[in-house]
Motif scaffolding. Structure first.
Motif, PDB file in Angstrom:
ATOM      1  N   ILE A 604       0.809  -1.222   0.000  1.00 50.02           N
ATOM      2  CA  ILE A 604       0.000   0.000   0.000  1.00 50.02           C
ATOM      3  C   ILE A 604       0.842   1.271   0.000  1.00 50.02           C
ATOM      4  O   ILE A 604       0.321   2.362  -0.229  1.00 50.02           O
ATOM      5  N   GLU A 605       2.144   1.151   0.257  1.00 47.29           N
ATOM      6  CA  GLU A 605       2.982   2.352   0.249  1.00 47.29           C
ATOM      7  C   GLU A 605       3.115   2.942  -1.156  1.00 47.29           C
ATOM      8  O   GLU A 605       3.388   4.127  -1.314  1.00 47.29           O
ATOM      9  N   ASN A 606       2.947   2.106  -2.174  1.00 39.99           N
ATOM     10  CA  ASN A 606       2.990   2.605  -3.542  1.00 39.99           C
ATOM     11  C   ASN A 606       1.664   3.291  -3.866  1.00 39.99           C
ATOM     12  O   ASN A 606       0.597   2.689  -3.755  1.00 39.99           O
ATOM     13  N   GLN A 607       1.731   4.552  -4.268  1.00 37.97           N
ATOM     14  CA  GLN A 607       0.525   5.351  -4.471  1.00 37.97           C
ATOM     15  C   GLN A 607       0.062   5.315  -5.923  1.00 37.97           C
ATOM     16  O   GLN A 607       0.872   5.410  -6.848  1.00 37.97           O
ATOM     17  N   PRO A 608      -1.246   5.188  -6.141  1.00 34.24           N
ATOM     18  CA  PRO A 608      -1.773   5.152  -7.513  1.00 34.24           C
ATOM     19  C   PRO A 608      -1.678   6.513  -8.193  1.00 34.24           C
ATOM     20  O   PRO A 608      -1.678   7.555  -7.540  1.00 34.24           O
ATOM     21  N   THR A 609      -1.598   6.478  -9.502  1.00 33.58           N
ATOM     22  CA  THR A 609      -1.574   7.700 -10.301  1.00 33.58           C
ATOM     23  C   THR A 609      -2.463   7.519 -11.518  1.00 33.58           C
ATOM     24  O   THR A 609      -2.630   6.396 -12.022  1.00 33.58           O
ATOM     25  N   LEU A 610      -3.023   8.608 -12.013  1.00 37.74           N
ATOM     26  CA  LEU A 610      -3.835   8.560 -13.227  1.00 37.74           C
ATOM     27  C   LEU A 610      -2.984   8.731 -14.481  1.00 37.74           C
ATOM     28  O   LEU A 610      -3.458   8.510 -15.594  1.00 37.74           O
ATOM     29  N   GLY A 611      -1.718   9.101 -14.308  1.00 33.58           N
ATOM     30  CA  GLY A 611      -0.824   9.264 -15.450  1.00 33.58           C
ATOM     31  C   GLY A 611      -0.653   7.955 -16.200  1.00 33.58           C
ATOM     32  O   GLY A 611      -0.295   6.938 -15.619  1.00 33.58           O
ATOM     33  N   VAL A 623      -3.632  10.662 -23.306  1.00 39.98           N
ATOM     34  CA  VAL A 623      -2.444   9.864 -22.980  1.00 39.98           C
ATOM     35  C   VAL A 623      -1.386  10.843 -22.507  1.00 39.98           C
ATOM     36  O   VAL A 623      -0.738  11.520 -23.306  1.00 39.98           O
ATOM     37  N   ALA A 624      -1.236  10.949 -21.205  1.00 42.03           N
ATOM     38  CA  ALA A 624      -0.345  11.971 -20.640  1.00 42.03           C
ATOM     39  C   ALA A 624      -0.006  11.623 -19.203  1.00 42.03           C
ATOM     40  O   ALA A 624      -0.499  10.633 -18.647  1.00 42.03           O
ATOM     41  N   GLY A 625       0.829  12.464 -18.609  1.00 40.79           N
ATOM     42  CA  GLY A 625       1.240  12.268 -17.229  1.00 40.79           C
ATOM     43  C   GLY A 625       2.429  11.345 -17.125  1.00 40.79           C
ATOM     44  O   GLY A 625       2.952  10.845 -18.112  1.00 40.79           O
ATOM     45  N   LYS A 626       2.861  11.142 -15.902  1.00 41.43           N
ATOM     46  CA  LYS A 626       3.944  10.201 -15.635  1.00 41.43           C
ATOM     47  C   LYS A 626       3.341   8.888 -15.142  1.00 41.43           C
ATOM     48  O   LYS A 626       2.500   8.882 -14.247  1.00 41.43           O
ATOM     49  N   PRO A 627       3.758   7.760 -15.722  1.00 40.33           N
ATOM     50  CA  PRO A 627       3.234   6.470 -15.264  1.00 40.33           C
ATOM     51  C   PRO A 627       3.762   6.153 -13.876  1.00 40.33           C
ATOM     52  O   PRO A 627       4.706   6.794 -13.394  1.00 40.33           O
ATOM     53  N   PRO A 628       3.177   5.155 -13.202  1.00 41.21           N
ATOM     54  CA  PRO A 628       3.651   4.809 -11.860  1.00 41.21           C
ATOM     55  C   PRO A 628       5.102   4.349 -11.879  1.00 41.21           C
ATOM     56  O   PRO A 628       5.546   3.681 -12.808  1.00 41.21           O
ATOM     57  N   LYS A 629       5.832   4.728 -10.834  1.00 35.07           N
ATOM     58  CA  LYS A 629       7.225   4.317 -10.706  1.00 35.07           C
ATOM     59  C   LYS A 629       7.317   2.974  -9.988  1.00 35.07           C
ATOM     60  O   LYS A 629       6.445   2.602  -9.214  1.00 35.07           O
ATOM     61  N   VAL A 630       8.400   2.293 -10.258  1.00 35.05           N
ATOM     62  CA  VAL A 630       8.622   0.969  -9.672  1.00 35.05           C
ATOM     63  C   VAL A 630       9.621   1.083  -8.526  1.00 35.05           C
ATOM     64  O   VAL A 630      10.727   1.586  -8.706  1.00 35.05           O
ATOM     65  N   ASN A 631       9.216   0.614  -7.361  1.00 31.49           N
ATOM     66  CA  ASN A 631      10.136   0.476  -6.239  1.00 31.49           C
ATOM     67  C   ASN A 631      10.539  -0.998  -6.190  1.00 31.49           C
ATOM     68  O   ASN A 631       9.783  -1.848  -5.730  1.00 31.49           O
ATOM     69  N   LEU A 632      11.719  -1.295  -6.703  1.00 30.08           N
ATOM     70  CA  LEU A 632      12.122  -2.690  -6.862  1.00 30.08           C
ATOM     71  C   LEU A 632      12.314  -3.396  -5.524  1.00 30.08           C
ATOM     72  O   LEU A 632      12.089  -4.607  -5.411  1.00 30.08           O
ATOM     73  N   ASN A 633      12.726  -2.672  -4.502  1.00 34.24           N
ATOM     74  CA  ASN A 633      12.873  -3.300  -3.182  1.00 34.24           C
ATOM     75  C   ASN A 633      11.506  -3.733  -2.641  1.00 34.24           C
ATOM     76  O   ASN A 633      11.347  -4.856  -2.144  1.00 34.24           O
ATOM     77  N   THR A 634      10.534  -2.835  -2.734  1.00 32.05           N
ATOM     78  CA  THR A 634       9.177  -3.187  -2.302  1.00 32.05           C
ATOM     79  C   THR A 634       8.618  -4.313  -3.153  1.00 32.05           C
ATOM     80  O   THR A 634       7.961  -5.228  -2.649  1.00 32.05           O
ATOM     81  N   GLU A 635       8.872  -4.237  -4.444  1.00 30.34           N
ATOM     82  CA  GLU A 635       8.382  -5.260  -5.371  1.00 30.34           C
ATOM     83  C   GLU A 635       8.859  -6.648  -4.955  1.00 30.34           C
ATOM     84  O   GLU A 635       8.080  -7.605  -4.880  1.00 30.34           O
ATOM     85  N   MET A 636      10.141  -6.767  -4.679  1.00 32.40           N
ATOM     86  CA  MET A 636      10.695  -8.066  -4.291  1.00 32.40           C
ATOM     87  C   MET A 636      10.066  -8.573  -3.004  1.00 32.40           C
ATOM     88  O   MET A 636       9.735  -9.762  -2.883  1.00 32.40           O
ATOM     89  N   LEU A 637       9.893  -7.688  -2.034  1.00 26.74           N
ATOM     90  CA  LEU A 637       9.369  -8.090  -0.732  1.00 26.74           C
ATOM     91  C   LEU A 637       7.909  -8.519  -0.823  1.00 26.74           C
ATOM     92  O   LEU A 637       7.518  -9.556  -0.273  1.00 26.74           O
ATOM     93  N   VAL A 638       7.100  -7.717  -1.518  1.00 25.51           N
ATOM     94  CA  VAL A 638       5.680  -8.049  -1.668  1.00 25.51           C
ATOM     95  C   VAL A 638       5.515  -9.371  -2.405  1.00 25.51           C
ATOM     96  O   VAL A 638       4.691 -10.223  -2.016  1.00 25.51           O
ATOM     97  N   GLN A 639       6.296  -9.567  -3.445  1.00 20.54           N
ATOM     98  CA  GLN A 639       6.193 -10.818  -4.199  1.00 20.54           C
ATOM     99  C   GLN A 639       6.618 -12.021  -3.354  1.00 20.54           C
ATOM    100  O   GLN A 639       5.994 -13.087  -3.409  1.00 20.54           O
ATOM    101  N   GLY A 695      -6.801   4.825 -10.460  1.00 23.50           N
ATOM    102  CA  GLY A 695      -5.395   5.130 -10.644  1.00 23.50           C
ATOM    103  C   GLY A 695      -4.589   3.840 -10.640  1.00 23.50           C
ATOM    104  O   GLY A 695      -4.950   2.854  -9.993  1.00 23.50           O
ATOM    105  N   GLU A 696      -3.479   3.826 -11.376  1.00 20.67           N
ATOM    106  CA  GLU A 696      -2.702   2.596 -11.512  1.00 20.67           C
ATOM    107  C   GLU A 696      -1.419   2.677 -10.704  1.00 20.67           C
ATOM    108  O   GLU A 696      -0.899   3.753 -10.412  1.00 20.67           O
ATOM    109  N   VAL A 697      -0.916   1.503 -10.340  1.00 19.22           N
ATOM    110  CA  VAL A 697       0.178   1.416  -9.391  1.00 19.22           C
ATOM    111  C   VAL A 697       0.971   0.155  -9.673  1.00 19.22           C
ATOM    112  O   VAL A 697       0.448  -0.802 -10.270  1.00 19.22           O
ATOM    113  N   THR A 698       2.224   0.137  -9.295  1.00 25.56           N
ATOM    114  CA  THR A 698       3.019  -1.090  -9.382  1.00 25.56           C
ATOM    115  C   THR A 698       3.224  -1.642  -7.973  1.00 25.56           C
ATOM    116  O   THR A 698       3.124  -0.918  -6.987  1.00 25.56           O
TER     117      THR A 698
END
Length: 768
Positions: A604-611, A623-639, A695-698
């Motif tokens: 849940i620490e990763n925040q959604p964005t409409l970009g 089609v605009a904005g910045k897409p969601p960023k990837v926090n690879l450390n969080t990604e590994m832990l959640v997975q 909003g989308e999130v990684t």
């Protein structure tokens, strides 16, 4: 020396003026027509990666489980217990654009040959497809033809098609993408390599006959599509899946004799590619006599023999004295098999025709010492990116608990969710996968549409009789809109999502094969997109410990408009990833399982964005904005938490949040499980309703667990994720309800109603 070719003839082979000068320098003379054609196909982007090779060098390619990396027909990973898996992805974009059925069908046939050429039996097919707007007549024709071609070849050859992805966007109106991936289980005691060896050893031509179909396909695949591209229909091959089935069995039987030293299929560039790569990879030479090649047409000349891409053909290097043993195997399978050449000491490719030398070229000049272009990377962001990044959600109409005004009309949040479920990219793909044989070979554990990744069981083999519980999961992923808006973050997100999808079924991500679909690298923006995407893939693969074992680069995916200006596709670096499942009895799908199960969000620490979101593109036309960023450390832990919990049998369902955000992900869990859910979400101060819902999130995964496991599950979460999780509700009988903050009910939809919209969205657009 008098140049026998005009500049137009040289350009027709896809050769640049400076490249022709280099050819003359290497040969010490002007090439003849056949040799010019050989250089044309082997120096095409499709074969030699002259614009992308410097970028590919940054990919991590080694790991504890990597047995074969880039450079061979397919990558191979170690599954343990004596089991080895071969896998690869390839593109057939341009052929499918002009001849969708045969283009897609031969794409499947080609990727299967990459697998069994290694000595592996193909066990599963996947695909990654991109089409334009389904409201467009041409798009519908391409879409239907491609799906029919995939199903025709895969079903007939007897390999299940069990997974993939399909996106629809106007960016692909003129240039669809057809990427085919295959997996195979090694059957031979040794991995079969492509490098020829043993001076004097015979070279066998096996499989089908050679014709004029597929002429110059590699060069065709390395240029833009134009209104005249339909004239290149002869560059599209014609496949025979029943013959390929026989070729699979014959090759595997031949490999098991130990009499085959090397093998190479004839894919792009046909005989030219197979001879030159076998010679170069083995550090030897090859002499081939075209008069020995079985043909299906009369009057063929060396140029046609050498550039033909007729399907279902192979070259084998045999142990001298055992060639007849191999020929008899192929004849028993009613296939062509002749001794057509010899391994020679001089490192050249020598082609004979009617008793004379028709072509003679150093093998390295064709295969590995090919042109490389080191292009300069622009330091400035492209203008379209600068403009897109200026966009903020504040430019959208205000949200209320009742909905949002779009095109002058108020849409409730119920209507917004139903509209998203109706978009072809998000909607059910059942119309597609119901045409594929999903259960041939009887190893499919999770059927298409039931989970975030496909799962197959690995049958026990003689070398490892106790491995019957081992499974393999695989997926293909890429949100190309993200890559368009931010190639670096978008490519990272593609790798992260592939690993996340594997983790959602309980699989440990192992390795990657990639298909880099981009526009022209000669354009500064196109090269910038390619370079940054490669950088993003490299970082994500290193961090997630998923080395790259090979793949495909498909550039020049663009069409020329009426003014002659190139219109590129969205940059689309498709990630194919495989994962290991130690026990196939401990996997899970995405659908709710029982009424009353508890629902949690991990990450849940990763925040959604409409970009870059589907909501913004489909409903607001932006089609605009910045897409969601990837926090690879969080990604590994959640997975890791998700995988471990599935193996502990705590998690009953798991589904990642991707296109359409939380609202769509919850709806998909409801639809898949045929159950509802009561959800409560705490909004942050001034957070928009649409951002929270769509909003989308990684790095986020929705899971459900039985209440009896709540205490140990939450204790585990506190230990591993600390505060990076939240319980958001429970499953119910018939409806999805979402309540935000102060008891503000924003969604209340019957599951049956959502299913009706979602399940028929694609089919409804095909009936006009």
């Amino acid at each position: 020396m008098i140049n026998p070719f005009s500049s137009e003839e040289i350009a027709a082979e896809g050769i640049e003026p400076q490249e022709y000068e280099e050819i003359v320098h290497r040969l010490g003379r002007h090439p003849n027509k056949a040799e010019l054609g050989m250089f044309g196909v082997m120096w095409s982007e499709h074969c030699c990666y002259k614009n992308s090779r410097p970028l590919l060098k940054q990919f991590p390619i080694k790991g504890d489980r990597i047995l074969v990396g880039p450079g061979e027909n397919a990558g191979v990973v170690d599954l343990g217990n004596g089991l080895q898996l071969a896998f690869k992805i390839e593109s057939h974009n341009h052929p499918s654009a002009v001849e969708p059925f045969q283009g897609a069908a031969t794409g499947v046939g080609g990727i299967l040959r990459d697998i069994f050429t290694m000595g592996a039996r193909p066990v599963a097919c996947f695909n990654s497809l991109r089409f334009g707007n389904l409201e467009d007549t041409k798009t519908r024709r391409l879409f239907v033809g491609v799906v029919e071609g995939i199903s025709h070849y895969g079903n007939a050859v007897g390999v299940p098609t069990i997974g993939g992805e399909v996106y629809f966007d106007t960016a692909y109106n003129g240039n669809p993408l057809v990427n085919a991936m295959a997996l195979g289980l090694m059957e031979t005691s040794e991995i079969v390599r492509s490098g020829a060896s043993g001076i004097g050893n015979p070279i066998l031509y096996v499989g089908s006959t050679t014709g004029r179909d597929g002429m110059g396909g590699a060069s065709f695949a390395s240029s833009e599509l134009t209104d005249q591209s339909m004239d290149n229909r002869p560059a599209v091959q014609v496949g025979d899946p029943f013959l390929e089935k026989s070729l699979i069995e014959a090759c595997l039987e031949a490999f098991k004799t130990g009499a085959v030293i090397a093998a190479q299929d004839m894919g792009a560039a046909g005989i030219t590619c197979s001879t030159s790569e076998m010679a170069a990879n083995g550090g030897v030479g090859v002499e081939l006599d075209l008069d020995k090649i079985p043909v299906r047409e009369t009057g063929m000349v060396p140029y046609e023999y050498l550039l033909s891409e007729s399907q279902e053909r192979m070259l084998l290097v045999a142990q001298k004295g055992r060639e007849q043993e191999l020929i008899e195997i192929f004849h028993r399978w009613e296939l062509q098999a002749v001794v057509a050449g010899t391994v020679i000491d001089e490192p050249i490719v020598r082609i004979l025709f009617k008793g004379e030398v028709a072509a003679e070229i150093p093998s390295t000049a064709l295969a590995n010492n090919t042109p490389i272009y080191h292009r300069e990377l622009s330091e400035n962001l492209p203008e379209y990116v600068q403009k897109a990044w200026q966009w903020t959600a504040e430019s959208l109409p205000d949200c209320t608990v009742n909905g949002i005004e779009i095109n002058g009309q108020l849409r409730t949040w119920n209507k917004v969710l139903l509209d998203l479920l109706d978009t072809p990219t998000i909607a059910s793909k059942k119309w597609i996968y119901r045409q594929y044989d999903q259960q041939v070979q009887n190893n499919t554990v999770i059927l298409p549409g039931e989970a975030d990744a496909a799962v197959i069981r690995i049958r026990p083999i003689e070398a490892s009789p106790t491995t019957c519980k081992i499974g393999v999961a695989a997926t293909t992923d890429c949100n190309s809109r993200y890559v368009y808006l931010d190639p670096y973050e978008g490519a990272k997100a593609a790798v992260a999502e592939a690993a996340r999808n594997l983790s959602c079924v309980g699989a440990e991500p192992l390795a990657v094969t990639d298909n880099l679909n981009f526009g022209s690298p000669k354009n500064s923006t196109g090269y910038w997109q390619l370079a940054l995407a490669c950088e993003g893939i490299s970082e994500a693969c290193r961090h997630l410990n998923t080395p790259v074992t090979g793949g495909n680069v498909s550039l020049y995916n663009e069409t020329l408009d009426s003014a002659g200006d190139p219109q590129p596709i969205y940059p689309t670096p498709v990630i194919g990833m495989v994962g290991l499942i130690p026990d196939i009895t401990k996997v899970c799908g995405q659908g709710w399982q029982s009424v009353g199960d508890l629902i949690y969000i991990l990450g849940i620490e990763n925040q959604p964005t409409l970009g870059g979101s589907e909501y913004l593109a489909s409903l607001h036309g932006t089609v605009a904005g910045k897409p969601p960023k990837v926090n690879l450390n969080t990604e590994m832990l959640v997975q890791k938490v998700c995988r471990n919990a599935i193996r502990q049998a705590w998690v009953k369902s798991a589904h990642d949040c991707s296109e359409g955000g939380l609202g769509v992900a919850l709806a998909e869990c409801c639809i898949s499980g045929k159950l509802g859910a009561e959800i409560f979400i705490q909004a942050k101060d001034k957070q928009r309703f649409d951002e929270l819902l769509f909003g989308e999130v990684t790095g986020q995964i929705i899971v459900s667990i039985s209440p009896i496991n709540q205490n140990k599950w939450e204790s585990y979460l506190n230990q591993e994720l600390e505060q990076n999780w939240r319980k958001i509700g429970h499953t119910s009988a018939k409806s999805l309800t979402i309540t935000i903050s102060d008891n503000l009910s924003v969604i209340n939809l019957n599951v049956k109603q959502m299913f009706e919209i979602w399940s028929k969205a694609i089919e409804r657009r095909l009936v006009v």
